[in-house]
Design a protein around this motif. Sequence first.
Motif, PDB file in Angstrom:
ATOM      1  N   ARG A  26       3.028  -3.701   6.128  1.00  0.00           N
ATOM      2  CA  ARG A  26       3.919  -4.110   5.051  1.00  0.00           C
ATOM      3  C   ARG A  26       4.047  -2.981   4.040  1.00  0.00           C
ATOM      4  N   ALA A  27       5.034  -3.095   3.159  1.00  0.00           N
ATOM      5  CA  ALA A  27       5.231  -2.102   2.106  1.00  0.00           C
ATOM      6  C   ALA A  27       4.278  -2.389   0.956  1.00  0.00           C
ATOM      7  N   MET A  28       3.993  -1.369   0.161  1.00  0.00           N
ATOM      8  CA  MET A  28       3.158  -1.547  -1.018  1.00  0.00           C
ATOM      9  C   MET A  28       3.934  -2.354  -2.057  1.00  0.00           C
ATOM     10  N   THR A  29       3.201  -3.044  -2.947  1.00  0.00           N
ATOM     11  CA  THR A  29       3.850  -3.841  -3.974  1.00  0.00           C
ATOM     12  C   THR A  29       3.409  -3.352  -5.349  1.00  0.00           C
ATOM     13  N   LYS A  30       3.550  -4.136  -6.336  1.00  0.00           N
ATOM     14  CA  LYS A  30       3.209  -3.881  -7.734  1.00  0.00           C
ATOM     15  C   LYS A  30       4.479  -3.578  -8.512  1.00  0.00           C
ATOM     16  N   HIS A  33      10.456  -2.628  -8.534  1.00  0.00           N
ATOM     17  CA  HIS A  33      11.765  -2.491  -9.164  1.00  0.00           C
ATOM     18  C   HIS A  33      11.658  -1.930 -10.574  1.00  0.00           C
ATOM     19  N   LEU A  34      10.448  -1.771 -11.097  1.00  0.00           N
ATOM     20  CA  LEU A  34      10.248  -1.219 -12.443  1.00  0.00           C
ATOM     21  C   LEU A  34       9.594   0.163 -12.337  1.00  0.00           C
ATOM     22  N   LEU A  35      10.245   1.086 -11.668  1.00  0.00           N
ATOM     23  CA  LEU A  35       9.624   2.383 -11.421  1.00  0.00           C
ATOM     24  C   LEU A  35       9.899   3.406 -12.521  1.00  0.00           C
ATOM     25  N   LEU A  44       0.857   6.803  -9.161  1.00  0.00           N
ATOM     26  CA  LEU A  44       0.999   5.425  -8.711  1.00  0.00           C
ATOM     27  C   LEU A  44       2.352   5.203  -8.057  1.00  0.00           C
ATOM     28  N   LYS A  45       3.413   5.732  -8.674  1.00  0.00           N
ATOM     29  CA  LYS A  45       4.755   5.540  -8.129  1.00  0.00           C
ATOM     30  C   LYS A  45       4.887   6.206  -6.758  1.00  0.00           C
ATOM     31  N   ARG A  46       4.237   7.340  -6.582  1.00  0.00           N
ATOM     32  CA  ARG A  46       4.263   8.026  -5.290  1.00  0.00           C
ATOM     33  C   ARG A  46       3.510   7.213  -4.248  1.00  0.00           C
ATOM     34  N   ALA A  47       2.393   6.596  -4.653  1.00  0.00           N
ATOM     35  CA  ALA A  47       1.598   5.793  -3.727  1.00  0.00           C
ATOM     36  C   ALA A  47       2.339   4.524  -3.314  1.00  0.00           C
ATOM     37  N   LEU A  48       3.180   3.989  -4.186  1.00  0.00           N
ATOM     38  CA  LEU A  48       3.899   2.759  -3.885  1.00  0.00           C
ATOM     39  C   LEU A  48       4.975   2.955  -2.824  1.00  0.00           C
ATOM     40  N   ARG A  49       5.325   4.205  -2.520  1.00  0.00           N
ATOM     41  CA  ARG A  49       6.293   4.454  -1.451  1.00  0.00           C
ATOM     42  C   ARG A  49       5.706   4.152  -0.079  1.00  0.00           C
ATOM     43  N   GLY A  50       4.396   4.164   0.019  1.00  0.00           N
ATOM     44  CA  GLY A  50       3.743   4.055   1.310  1.00  0.00           C
ATOM     45  C   GLY A  50       3.652   2.638   1.843  1.00  0.00           C
ATOM     46  N   THR A  51       2.898   2.490   2.932  1.00  0.00           N
ATOM     47  CA  THR A  51       2.698   1.189   3.555  1.00  0.00           C
ATOM     48  C   THR A  51       1.216   0.870   3.604  1.00  0.00           C
ATOM     49  N   THR A  52       0.922  -0.381   3.851  1.00  0.00           N
ATOM     50  CA  THR A  52      -0.443  -0.835   4.013  1.00  0.00           C
ATOM     51  C   THR A  52      -0.420  -1.993   5.008  1.00  0.00           C
ATOM     52  N   TYR A  53      -1.557  -2.612   5.257  1.00  0.00           N
ATOM     53  CA  TYR A  53      -1.632  -3.705   6.206  1.00  0.00           C
ATOM     54  C   TYR A  53      -1.770  -5.025   5.470  1.00  0.00           C
ATOM     55  N   ALA A  54      -1.186  -6.070   6.033  1.00  0.00           N
ATOM     56  CA  ALA A  54      -1.291  -7.399   5.442  1.00  0.00           C
ATOM     57  C   ALA A  54      -2.717  -7.913   5.593  1.00  0.00           C
TER      58      ALA A  54
END
Length: 69
Positions: A26-30, A33-35, A44-54
Amino acid sequence: MPKIKIKTHSGAKKRFSLTKTGKVKRAMTKKRHLLNGHGKTTKLKRALRGTTYADKTNEAAIKRMILYK
């Protein structure tokens, strides 16, 4: 009686994918839309582009929604 195919959840198929080992990706959250501004660091904003596992507790429900993917 013919076999009835279950429809894939259209929201889930856009948000989740399965790996070859069966994990749910899945995609990262947090509040993505408020980047701009809002106190988020560039790191943090760069890390939110990535993916992780559910989480394992949600895996079964997600796999039911994306049966044929």
